[in-house]
Design a protein around this motif. Structure first.
Motif, mmCIF file in Angstrom:
data_model
loop_
_atom_site.group_PDB
_atom_site.id
_atom_site.type_symbol
_atom_site.label_atom_id
_atom_site.label_comp_id
_atom_site.label_asym_id
_atom_site.label_seq_id
_atom_site.Cartn_x
_atom_site.Cartn_y
_atom_site.Cartn_z
ATOM 1 N N GLY A 12 0.782 -1.228 0.000
ATOM 2 C CA GLY A 12 0.000 0.000 0.000
ATOM 3 C C GLY A 12 0.813 1.277 0.000
ATOM 4 O O GLY A 12 0.256 2.375 0.126
ATOM 5 N N GLN A 13 2.118 1.163 -0.156
ATOM 6 C CA GLN A 13 2.981 2.336 -0.211
ATOM 7 C C GLN A 13 3.913 2.243 -1.420
ATOM 8 O O GLN A 13 4.159 1.153 -1.940
ATOM 9 N N ILE A 14 4.409 3.401 -1.826
ATOM 10 C CA ILE A 14 5.387 3.435 -2.907
ATOM 11 C C ILE A 14 6.774 3.306 -2.303
ATOM 12 O O ILE A 14 7.173 4.101 -1.454
ATOM 13 N N MET A 15 7.493 2.273 -2.738
ATOM 14 C CA MET A 15 8.864 2.091 -2.280
ATOM 15 C C MET A 15 9.817 2.541 -3.382
ATOM 16 O O MET A 15 9.654 2.162 -4.542
ATOM 17 N N TYR A 16 10.800 3.356 -3.003
ATOM 18 C CA TYR A 16 11.778 3.871 -3.961
ATOM 19 C C TYR A 16 12.854 2.809 -4.219
ATOM 20 O O TYR A 16 13.621 2.460 -3.333
ATOM 21 N N LEU A 17 12.877 2.314 -5.459
ATOM 22 C CA LEU A 17 13.859 1.292 -5.844
ATOM 23 C C LEU A 17 15.183 1.896 -6.286
ATOM 24 O O LEU A 17 16.241 1.312 -6.101
ATOM 25 N N GLU A 18 15.102 3.056 -6.938
ATOM 26 C CA GLU A 18 16.304 3.717 -7.455
ATOM 27 C C GLU A 18 16.061 5.213 -7.472
ATOM 28 O O GLU A 18 14.937 5.675 -7.728
ATOM 29 N N ILE A 19 17.093 5.972 -7.170
ATOM 30 C CA ILE A 19 17.013 7.444 -7.167
ATOM 31 C C ILE A 19 18.290 8.007 -7.779
ATOM 32 O O ILE A 19 19.392 7.606 -7.401
ATOM 33 N N ILE A 20 18.124 8.908 -8.726
ATOM 34 C CA ILE A 20 19.250 9.687 -9.237
ATOM 35 C C ILE A 20 19.037 11.109 -8.750
ATOM 36 O O ILE A 20 18.067 11.773 -9.130
ATOM 37 N N GLU A 21 19.909 11.569 -7.892
ATOM 38 C CA GLU A 21 19.694 12.852 -7.229
ATOM 39 C C GLU A 21 19.909 14.032 -8.171
ATOM 40 O O GLU A 21 20.685 13.967 -9.129
ATOM 41 N N SER A 22 19.221 15.117 -7.843
ATOM 42 C CA SER A 22 19.306 16.346 -8.618
ATOM 43 C C SER A 22 20.688 16.974 -8.505
ATOM 44 O O SER A 22 21.379 16.825 -7.492
ATOM 45 N N THR A 23 21.064 17.678 -9.541
ATOM 46 C CA THR A 23 22.321 18.425 -9.511
ATOM 47 C C THR A 23 22.106 19.850 -9.018
ATOM 48 O O THR A 23 23.056 20.597 -8.835
ATOM 49 N N HIS A 24 20.839 20.239 -8.815
ATOM 50 C CA HIS A 24 20.515 21.575 -8.330
ATOM 51 C C HIS A 24 20.685 21.664 -6.814
ATOM 52 O O HIS A 24 20.546 20.668 -6.100
ATOM 53 N N ALA A 25 20.968 22.887 -6.351
ATOM 54 C CA ALA A 25 21.104 23.104 -4.909
ATOM 55 C C ALA A 25 19.765 22.882 -4.206
ATOM 56 O O ALA A 25 19.697 22.264 -3.140
ATOM 57 N N LEU A 26 18.679 23.375 -4.826
ATOM 58 C CA LEU A 26 17.337 23.190 -4.277
ATOM 59 C C LEU A 26 16.726 21.966 -4.947
ATOM 60 O O LEU A 26 16.414 21.991 -6.128
ATOM 61 N N ARG A 27 16.584 20.882 -4.191
ATOM 62 C CA ARG A 27 16.155 19.637 -4.802
ATOM 63 C C ARG A 27 15.258 18.841 -3.862
ATOM 64 O O ARG A 27 15.264 19.040 -2.656
ATOM 65 N N MET A 28 14.513 17.921 -4.469
ATOM 66 C CA MET A 28 13.632 17.039 -3.724
ATOM 67 C C MET A 28 14.177 15.626 -3.855
ATOM 68 O O MET A 28 14.402 15.145 -4.964
ATOM 69 N N THR A 29 14.424 14.961 -2.743
ATOM 70 C CA THR A 29 14.972 13.619 -2.830
ATOM 71 C C THR A 29 14.589 12.777 -1.620
ATOM 72 O O THR A 29 14.427 13.295 -0.515
#
Length: 265
Positions: free
Chosen positions: A115-132
């Motif tokens: 019932g939840q979204i599990m993060y399998l892979e993340i490529i982080e932002s190169t911006h200073a202000l980012r969502m991760t």
């Protein structure tokens, strides 16, 4: 070296060790009787029976009409889930990198788990202000773009069960909490081919996601890009969505999914 072995032996839980031995035996031999398991495990029949009963109650092994034991649905389901997760990650990673190069924002790959979204892979932002988030972390399915992208293609009975079991809790002032309104939102997802999280889980952040499908048309997961509002304006979202949809479609193709609409069938 001997001290290390003694330490391992001291902290080993014997019953769990034997239960894992039993599972490995069934994986190797296919099916075995209680007597055969007892002999191969080299332990009393009563001890083997307690392990067998526990594993059977949890669905890890099952008993045939002939009285032999084999791996159960739970073990097979775990194996299937592991294979699917590895497959979707391999299929999506190259496409995720393309999105990262294009936008510079955080790119996510997620699947639905309990019932939840599990993060399998993340490529982080190169911006200073980012969502991760972090790989392995989870988020409510109803408030995330990936969750909506997946939910839109679930069988209706499965979707309604998810809503009944987990609810649609309010996380921000923009979270959709009405089942009727949520179903309308999913209709928009199906119509457009992508989903949007408009500050529904984090204020000031937006996210665009598209579903990834398997060979038989079942939804496997979703790919998304996320960032702050000023980079994800209403005017830019449809443009971003086209690239996300293309990445998800390419990932789906690698998993064996052929879109009949795209191929004129």
């Amino acid at each position: 070296m001997k001290g290390m072995e003694d330490k391992h032996e001291r902290y080993t839980i014997h019953s769990i060790d034997k239960a894992l031995d039993l599972i490995e035996l069934l994986a190797e031999r296919g099916s075995l009787s209680l007597i055969e398991l007892t002999e191969l495990l080299n332990q009393p029949k009563s001890s083997t029976y307690r392990i067998v009963l526990t594993l059977e109650n949890r669905g890890f092994i099952s008993r045939s009409d002939e009285g032999k034991y084999c791996l159960g649905y739970k073990q097979l389901a775990i194996t299937k889930n592991l294979l699917e997760r590895n497959n979707i990650r391999s299929a999506a990673l190259q496409e995720m990198r393309k999105l990262s190069d294009l936008f510079g924002d955080t790119v996510n790959l997620g699947i639905l788990v309990d019932g939840q979204i599990m993060y399998l892979e993340i490529i982080e932002s190169t911006h200073a202000l980012r969502m991760t988030d972090t790989v392995g972390s989870k988020a409510p399915f109803h408030a995330t773009a990936m969750g909506k992208a997946i939910a839109a293609y679930l069988p209706e009975n499965v979707l309604r069960e998810l809503i009944a079991q987990h609810g649609l809790p309010k996380l921000t002032n923009r979270t959709i909490t009405s089942p009727e309104r949520f179903m309308e939102e999913l209709e928009n997802v199906r119509r457009n081919g992508y989903a949007v999280d408009d500050q529904e889980i984090v204020e000031g952040a937006r996210c665009v996601a598209a579903p990834v499908f398997g060979m038989f048309g079942n939804v496997y997961g979703a790919i998304s890009v996320s960032g702050p509002m000023h980079r994800y304006t209403p005017e830019k979202i449809p443009i971003i969505a086209e690239h996300v949809k293309a990445a998800a479609a390419a990932s789906s193709l690698k998993l064996g999914h052929v879109d009949p609409v795209a191929h004129g069938k």
